[in-house]
Scaffold this active site. Structure first.
Site, PDB file in Angstrom:
ATOM      1  N   GLY A  19      35.544 -37.855  -5.053  1.00  0.00           N
ATOM      2  CA  GLY A  19      36.585 -37.297  -5.899  1.00  0.00           C
ATOM      3  C   GLY A  19      36.124 -36.615  -7.171  1.00  0.00           C
ATOM      4  O   GLY A  19      36.954 -36.234  -7.999  1.00  0.00           O
ATOM      5  N   SER A  25      36.123 -35.214 -14.567  1.00  0.00           N
ATOM      6  CA  SER A  25      36.738 -36.086 -13.565  1.00  0.00           C
ATOM      7  C   SER A  25      36.532 -37.562 -13.872  1.00  0.00           C
ATOM      8  O   SER A  25      35.448 -37.969 -14.312  1.00  0.00           O
ATOM      9  CB  SER A  25      36.150 -35.798 -12.174  1.00  0.00           C
ATOM     10  OG  SER A  25      36.423 -34.483 -11.757  1.00  0.00           O
ATOM     11  N   ILE A  26      37.557 -38.358 -13.597  1.00  0.00           N
ATOM     12  CA  ILE A  26      37.443 -39.808 -13.736  1.00  0.00           C
ATOM     13  C   ILE A  26      36.289 -40.320 -12.876  1.00  0.00           C
ATOM     14  O   ILE A  26      35.520 -41.189 -13.296  1.00  0.00           O
ATOM     15  CB  ILE A  26      38.762 -40.487 -13.335  1.00  0.00           C
ATOM     16  CG1 ILE A  26      39.852 -40.181 -14.366  1.00  0.00           C
ATOM     17  CG2 ILE A  26      38.585 -41.993 -13.173  1.00  0.00           C
ATOM     18  CD1 ILE A  26      41.236 -40.637 -13.949  1.00  0.00           C
ATOM     19  N   VAL A  71      38.738 -35.370   2.815  1.00  0.00           N
ATOM     20  CA  VAL A  71      39.268 -36.572   3.467  1.00  0.00           C
ATOM     21  C   VAL A  71      40.271 -36.263   4.569  1.00  0.00           C
ATOM     22  O   VAL A  71      40.669 -37.163   5.304  1.00  0.00           O
ATOM     23  CB  VAL A  71      39.899 -37.547   2.453  1.00  0.00           C
ATOM     24  CG1 VAL A  71      38.847 -38.176   1.580  1.00  0.00           C
ATOM     25  CG2 VAL A  71      40.996 -36.870   1.635  1.00  0.00           C
ATOM     26  N   ALA A 101      49.279 -33.163  -4.239  1.00  0.00           N
ATOM     27  CA  ALA A 101      50.598 -32.836  -3.711  1.00  0.00           C
ATOM     28  C   ALA A 101      50.774 -31.334  -3.864  1.00  0.00           C
ATOM     29  O   ALA A 101      50.276 -30.745  -4.842  1.00  0.00           O
ATOM     30  CB  ALA A 101      51.698 -33.575  -4.462  1.00  0.00           C
ATOM     31  N   TYR A 161      56.401 -36.856 -13.435  1.00  0.00           N
ATOM     32  CA  TYR A 161      55.393 -37.377 -12.511  1.00  0.00           C
ATOM     33  C   TYR A 161      55.878 -37.243 -11.062  1.00  0.00           C
ATOM     34  O   TYR A 161      55.077 -37.157 -10.134  1.00  0.00           O
ATOM     35  CB  TYR A 161      55.057 -38.826 -12.853  1.00  0.00           C
ATOM     36  CG  TYR A 161      53.716 -39.274 -12.311  1.00  0.00           C
ATOM     37  CD1 TYR A 161      52.553 -38.552 -12.576  1.00  0.00           C
ATOM     38  CD2 TYR A 161      53.601 -40.418 -11.536  1.00  0.00           C
ATOM     39  CE1 TYR A 161      51.323 -38.950 -12.091  1.00  0.00           C
ATOM     40  CE2 TYR A 161      52.381 -40.835 -11.041  1.00  0.00           C
ATOM     41  CZ  TYR A 161      51.243 -40.096 -11.319  1.00  0.00           C
ATOM     42  OH  TYR A 161      50.024 -40.500 -10.828  1.00  0.00           O
ATOM     43  N   LYS A 168      51.747 -43.303  -5.784  1.00  0.00           N
ATOM     44  CA  LYS A 168      50.851 -44.240  -6.468  1.00  0.00           C
ATOM     45  C   LYS A 168      51.344 -45.686  -6.325  1.00  0.00           C
ATOM     46  O   LYS A 168      50.526 -46.621  -6.289  1.00  0.00           O
ATOM     47  CB  LYS A 168      50.726 -43.871  -7.942  1.00  0.00           C
ATOM     48  CG  LYS A 168      49.983 -42.568  -8.197  1.00  0.00           C
ATOM     49  CD  LYS A 168      48.506 -42.642  -7.793  1.00  0.00           C
ATOM     50  CE  LYS A 168      47.747 -41.421  -8.286  1.00  0.00           C
ATOM     51  NZ  LYS A 168      46.320 -41.456  -7.910  1.00  0.00           N
ATOM     52  N   ALA A 201      43.276 -32.708 -12.120  1.00  0.00           N
ATOM     53  CA  ALA A 201      44.455 -33.222 -11.426  1.00  0.00           C
ATOM     54  C   ALA A 201      45.623 -33.388 -12.394  1.00  0.00           C
ATOM     55  O   ALA A 201      46.766 -33.034 -12.092  1.00  0.00           O
ATOM     56  CB  ALA A 201      44.128 -34.552 -10.762  1.00  0.00           C
TER      57      ALA A 201
END
Length: 260
Positions: A19, A25-26, A71, A101, A161, A168, A201
Protein backbone atom coordinates in the site's frame (compact mmCIF):
# COMPACT_ATOMS: atom_id res chain seq x y z
CA UNK A 1 7.66 -14.32 33.10
CA UNK A 2 10.72 -12.71 31.52
CA UNK A 3 10.78 -12.63 27.73
CA UNK A 4 13.82 -12.47 25.52
CA UNK A 5 14.04 -9.13 23.70
CA UNK A 6 16.32 -8.93 20.66
CA UNK A 7 18.36 -5.78 19.98
CA UNK A 8 17.27 -4.05 17.87
CA UNK A 9 13.83 -5.20 18.88
CA UNK A 10 12.69 -6.40 15.42
CA UNK A 11 16.08 -7.74 14.37
CA UNK A 12 15.63 -10.49 11.79
CA UNK A 13 11.85 -10.06 11.52
CA UNK A 14 10.45 -10.33 8.00
CA UNK A 15 7.81 -7.72 7.18
CA UNK A 16 5.58 -7.42 4.12
CA UNK A 17 4.31 -3.87 3.65
CA UNK A 18 1.65 -3.23 1.01
CA UNK A 19 0.00 0.00 0.00
CA UNK A 20 2.90 2.45 -0.25
CA UNK A 21 2.08 5.05 -2.91
CA UNK A 22 4.66 7.73 -2.05
CA UNK A 23 6.63 9.17 0.87
CA UNK A 24 3.43 10.48 2.47
CA UNK A 25 1.80 7.05 2.72
CA UNK A 26 0.92 5.53 6.08
CA UNK A 27 2.43 2.27 4.84
CA UNK A 28 5.75 4.05 4.27
CA UNK A 29 5.74 5.19 7.90
CA UNK A 30 5.24 1.56 8.91
CA UNK A 31 8.02 0.31 6.65
CA UNK A 32 10.42 2.99 7.89
CA UNK A 33 9.65 2.22 11.55
CA UNK A 34 10.08 -1.53 11.03
CA UNK A 35 13.41 -0.96 9.31
CA UNK A 36 14.65 1.35 12.07
CA UNK A 37 13.95 -1.46 14.50
CA UNK A 38 15.83 -4.07 12.51
CA UNK A 39 13.24 -5.77 10.31
CA UNK A 40 13.86 -6.90 6.73
CA UNK A 41 11.28 -5.58 4.29
CA UNK A 42 9.26 -6.83 1.36
CA UNK A 43 7.63 -3.81 -0.29
CA UNK A 44 4.99 -3.82 -3.00
CA UNK A 45 3.79 -1.25 -5.51
CA UNK A 46 0.38 -1.22 -7.17
CA UNK A 47 1.15 -0.38 -10.80
CA UNK A 48 3.68 1.14 -13.18
CA UNK A 49 2.51 4.66 -12.30
CA UNK A 50 3.31 4.27 -8.61
CA UNK A 51 6.51 2.27 -9.13
CA UNK A 52 8.51 5.41 -9.84
CA UNK A 53 7.53 6.83 -6.45
CA UNK A 54 7.86 3.64 -4.44
CA UNK A 55 11.06 2.10 -5.80
CA UNK A 56 13.39 4.84 -4.47
CA UNK A 57 11.81 4.43 -1.04
CA UNK A 58 12.29 0.67 -1.13
CA UNK A 59 15.92 1.18 -2.15
CA UNK A 60 16.52 3.67 0.67
CA UNK A 61 15.04 1.18 3.14
CA UNK A 62 17.26 -1.60 1.75
CA UNK A 63 14.26 -3.79 0.98
CA UNK A 64 15.54 -7.05 -0.54
CA UNK A 65 12.12 -7.85 -2.01
CA UNK A 66 10.29 -5.34 -4.24
CA UNK A 67 7.28 -6.65 -6.14
CA UNK A 68 4.12 -5.54 -7.91
CA UNK A 69 0.83 -6.20 -6.15
CA UNK A 70 -2.51 -5.14 -7.54
CA UNK A 71 -4.84 -6.83 -5.04
CA UNK A 72 -7.51 -7.28 -7.70
CA UNK A 73 -5.16 -9.64 -9.58
CA UNK A 74 -4.78 -12.94 -7.78
CA UNK A 75 -1.82 -14.02 -9.91
CA UNK A 76 0.21 -11.08 -8.60
CA UNK A 77 -0.67 -11.92 -5.00
CA UNK A 78 0.30 -15.54 -5.61
CA UNK A 79 3.64 -14.44 -7.04
CA UNK A 80 4.36 -12.16 -4.07
CA UNK A 81 3.80 -14.87 -1.48
CA UNK A 82 5.56 -17.52 -3.53
CA UNK A 83 8.67 -15.34 -3.67
CA UNK A 84 8.51 -14.60 0.06
CA UNK A 85 8.26 -18.31 0.73
CA UNK A 86 11.16 -19.12 -1.58
CA UNK A 87 13.54 -16.40 -0.43
CA UNK A 88 12.62 -15.98 3.23
CA UNK A 89 10.86 -19.21 4.11
CA UNK A 90 8.57 -17.35 6.48
CA UNK A 91 6.92 -14.07 7.45
CA UNK A 92 6.48 -12.23 10.76
CA UNK A 93 4.59 -9.03 9.92
CA UNK A 94 2.03 -8.09 7.28
CA UNK A 95 0.66 -4.61 6.69
CA UNK A 96 -2.46 -4.04 4.58
CA UNK A 97 -2.80 -0.31 3.88
CA UNK A 98 -5.03 0.29 0.91
CA UNK A 99 -8.47 1.70 0.23
CA UNK A 100 -10.37 2.68 -2.87
CA UNK A 101 -13.82 3.76 -4.00
CA UNK A 102 -14.79 5.27 -7.36
CA UNK A 103 -14.73 9.06 -7.10
CA UNK A 104 -18.44 9.56 -7.77
CA UNK A 105 -19.36 6.99 -5.12
CA UNK A 106 -16.81 8.35 -2.65
CA UNK A 107 -17.81 11.99 -2.97
CA UNK A 108 -21.53 11.36 -3.22
CA UNK A 109 -23.72 10.39 -0.27
CA UNK A 110 -24.21 6.78 0.75
CA UNK A 111 -27.80 6.90 -0.48
CA UNK A 112 -26.56 7.50 -4.01
CA UNK A 113 -23.69 5.00 -3.94
CA UNK A 114 -23.92 2.52 -6.79
CA UNK A 115 -23.92 -1.22 -6.16
CA UNK A 116 -20.87 -1.57 -8.38
CA UNK A 117 -19.01 1.19 -6.55
CA UNK A 118 -19.91 -0.22 -3.15
CA UNK A 119 -18.76 -3.66 -4.22
CA UNK A 120 -15.47 -2.35 -5.59
CA UNK A 121 -14.81 -0.34 -2.43
CA UNK A 122 -15.52 -3.38 -0.27
CA UNK A 123 -13.37 -5.69 -2.37
CA UNK A 124 -10.25 -3.49 -2.54
CA UNK A 125 -10.52 -1.87 0.89
CA UNK A 126 -11.78 -4.80 2.96
CA UNK A 127 -11.86 -8.25 1.39
CA UNK A 128 -8.31 -7.82 0.11
CA UNK A 129 -7.20 -7.85 3.76
CA UNK A 130 -8.78 -11.27 4.17
CA UNK A 131 -7.01 -12.50 1.04
CA UNK A 132 -3.64 -11.21 2.22
CA UNK A 133 -4.21 -12.70 5.67
CA UNK A 134 -5.06 -16.07 4.14
CA UNK A 135 -1.84 -16.05 2.13
CA UNK A 136 0.30 -14.72 5.00
CA UNK A 137 -0.86 -17.12 7.71
CA UNK A 138 0.90 -20.28 6.41
CA UNK A 139 4.17 -18.33 6.27
CA UNK A 140 3.83 -17.18 9.89
CA UNK A 141 5.05 -20.50 11.19
CA UNK A 142 6.15 -19.09 14.54
CA UNK A 143 3.31 -16.62 14.89
CA UNK A 144 3.18 -13.07 13.64
CA UNK A 145 1.27 -9.82 13.48
CA UNK A 146 -1.10 -8.47 10.85
CA UNK A 147 -2.26 -4.87 10.48
CA UNK A 148 -4.89 -3.02 8.51
CA UNK A 149 -5.73 0.68 8.47
CA UNK A 150 -9.13 2.03 9.46
CA UNK A 151 -10.55 5.43 10.45
CA UNK A 152 -12.87 6.94 13.07
CA UNK A 153 -15.61 7.13 10.43
CA UNK A 154 -16.07 3.37 10.85
CA UNK A 155 -17.75 3.94 14.22
CA UNK A 156 -19.15 7.47 14.12
CA UNK A 157 -20.55 9.48 11.25
CA UNK A 158 -17.91 11.75 9.74
CA UNK A 159 -19.42 14.12 7.16
CA UNK A 160 -18.13 13.41 3.64
CA UNK A 161 -16.59 10.06 4.58
CA UNK A 162 -19.64 8.48 2.94
CA UNK A 163 -19.28 4.91 1.62
CA UNK A 164 -15.93 4.42 3.31
CA UNK A 165 -17.62 4.50 6.72
CA UNK A 166 -19.49 1.22 6.23
CA UNK A 167 -16.50 -0.27 4.41
CA UNK A 168 -14.10 0.53 7.27
CA UNK A 169 -16.65 -0.78 9.80
CA UNK A 170 -16.60 -4.09 7.95
CA UNK A 171 -12.80 -3.99 7.88
CA UNK A 172 -12.58 -3.56 11.66
CA UNK A 173 -14.99 -6.48 12.14
CA UNK A 174 -12.84 -8.59 9.82
CA UNK A 175 -9.78 -7.79 11.91
CA UNK A 176 -11.56 -9.01 15.05
CA UNK A 177 -12.75 -12.24 13.45
CA UNK A 178 -9.35 -12.92 11.93
CA UNK A 179 -7.77 -12.34 15.35
CA UNK A 180 -10.11 -15.00 16.73
CA UNK A 181 -9.45 -17.50 13.94
CA UNK A 182 -5.69 -16.99 13.84
CA UNK A 183 -5.11 -16.73 17.57
CA UNK A 184 -4.47 -20.46 18.00
CA UNK A 185 -1.57 -20.05 15.55
CA UNK A 186 -0.13 -17.23 17.68
CA UNK A 187 -0.94 -14.71 14.96
CA UNK A 188 -2.17 -11.37 16.24
CA UNK A 189 -4.36 -9.05 14.16
CA UNK A 190 -5.00 -5.34 14.68
CA UNK A 191 -6.87 -2.54 12.98
CA UNK A 192 -5.09 0.81 13.35
CA UNK A 193 -7.24 3.94 13.24
CA UNK A 194 -5.11 7.02 12.57
CA UNK A 195 -6.40 10.55 12.71
CA UNK A 196 -6.65 12.47 9.44
CA UNK A 197 -3.36 12.47 7.55
CA UNK A 198 -2.40 14.31 4.41
CA UNK A 199 -2.07 11.24 2.19
CA UNK A 200 -3.05 10.64 -1.42
CA UNK A 201 -6.01 8.54 -0.30
CA UNK A 202 -7.21 11.16 2.19
CA UNK A 203 -7.00 13.97 -0.34
CA UNK A 204 -9.74 12.28 -2.36
CA UNK A 205 -12.30 13.08 0.32
CA UNK A 206 -14.48 16.14 -0.06
CA UNK A 207 -13.52 19.02 2.30
CA UNK A 208 -10.50 17.06 3.55
CA UNK A 209 -8.62 20.24 4.51
CA UNK A 210 -11.43 21.07 6.90
CA UNK A 211 -11.23 17.59 8.42
CA UNK A 212 -7.52 18.14 9.09
CA UNK A 213 -8.09 21.52 10.71
CA UNK A 214 -10.91 20.25 12.91
CA UNK A 215 -8.88 17.22 14.04
CA UNK A 216 -5.98 19.41 15.11
CA UNK A 217 -8.34 21.72 16.98
CA UNK A 218 -10.18 18.93 18.80
CA UNK A 219 -7.20 16.72 19.68
CA UNK A 220 -6.33 16.84 23.40
CA UNK A 221 -2.66 16.81 22.36
CA UNK A 222 -3.33 19.81 20.15
CA UNK A 223 -1.71 18.55 16.96
CA UNK A 224 -2.13 16.17 14.07
CA UNK A 225 -0.41 12.82 13.95
CA UNK A 226 2.00 11.85 11.18
CA UNK A 227 2.86 8.63 9.39
CA UNK A 228 5.71 7.83 11.78
CA UNK A 229 3.32 7.94 14.75
CA UNK A 230 1.36 5.18 13.04
CA UNK A 231 4.53 3.33 12.05
CA UNK A 232 5.97 3.29 15.56
CA UNK A 233 2.66 2.07 16.97
CA UNK A 234 2.65 -0.86 14.53
CA UNK A 235 6.32 -1.57 15.24
CA UNK A 236 5.60 -1.78 18.97
CA UNK A 237 2.63 -4.07 18.40
CA UNK A 238 4.80 -6.38 16.29
CA UNK A 239 7.34 -6.83 19.09
CA UNK A 240 7.29 -9.39 21.91
CA UNK A 241 6.31 -6.53 24.23
CA UNK A 242 2.78 -6.65 22.78
CA UNK A 243 2.53 -10.44 22.61
CA UNK A 244 -0.78 -10.59 24.51
CA UNK A 245 -2.56 -7.94 22.46
CA UNK A 246 -4.79 -8.95 19.56
CA UNK A 247 -8.04 -7.98 17.90
CA UNK A 248 -7.76 -4.34 18.89
CA UNK A 249 -8.76 -1.24 17.00
CA UNK A 250 -6.09 1.20 18.17
CA UNK A 251 -6.53 4.92 17.70
CA UNK A 252 -3.45 6.95 16.79
CA UNK A 253 -5.11 10.35 16.59
CA UNK A 254 -3.85 12.55 19.40
CA UNK A 255 -6.93 11.66 21.43
CA UNK A 256 -9.57 12.97 19.01
CA UNK A 257 -11.63 9.79 19.38
CA UNK A 258 -12.36 10.45 23.06
CA UNK A 259 -13.97 13.82 22.41
CA UNK A 260 -17.73 14.28 22.26
Amino acid sequence: MTIEIPRPILKGAKALVTGIANEHSIAYGCAKAFREMGADLAITYANDKTRGYVEPLATALEAPLFMQLDVTRQEQADAVFARIGQEWGGLDIMVHSMAFAPKDDLQGGLLDCSAAGFGQAMDISCHSFIRLARASAPLMKNGGTMFTMSYYGANKVVPNYNVMGPVKAALEACARYLAFELGPRHIRVHAISPGPLLTRAGSGLKDFDRMLAEAAQRAPLGELVDIMDVGYTCAFLATPLARRMSGETLYVDGGVNIMA
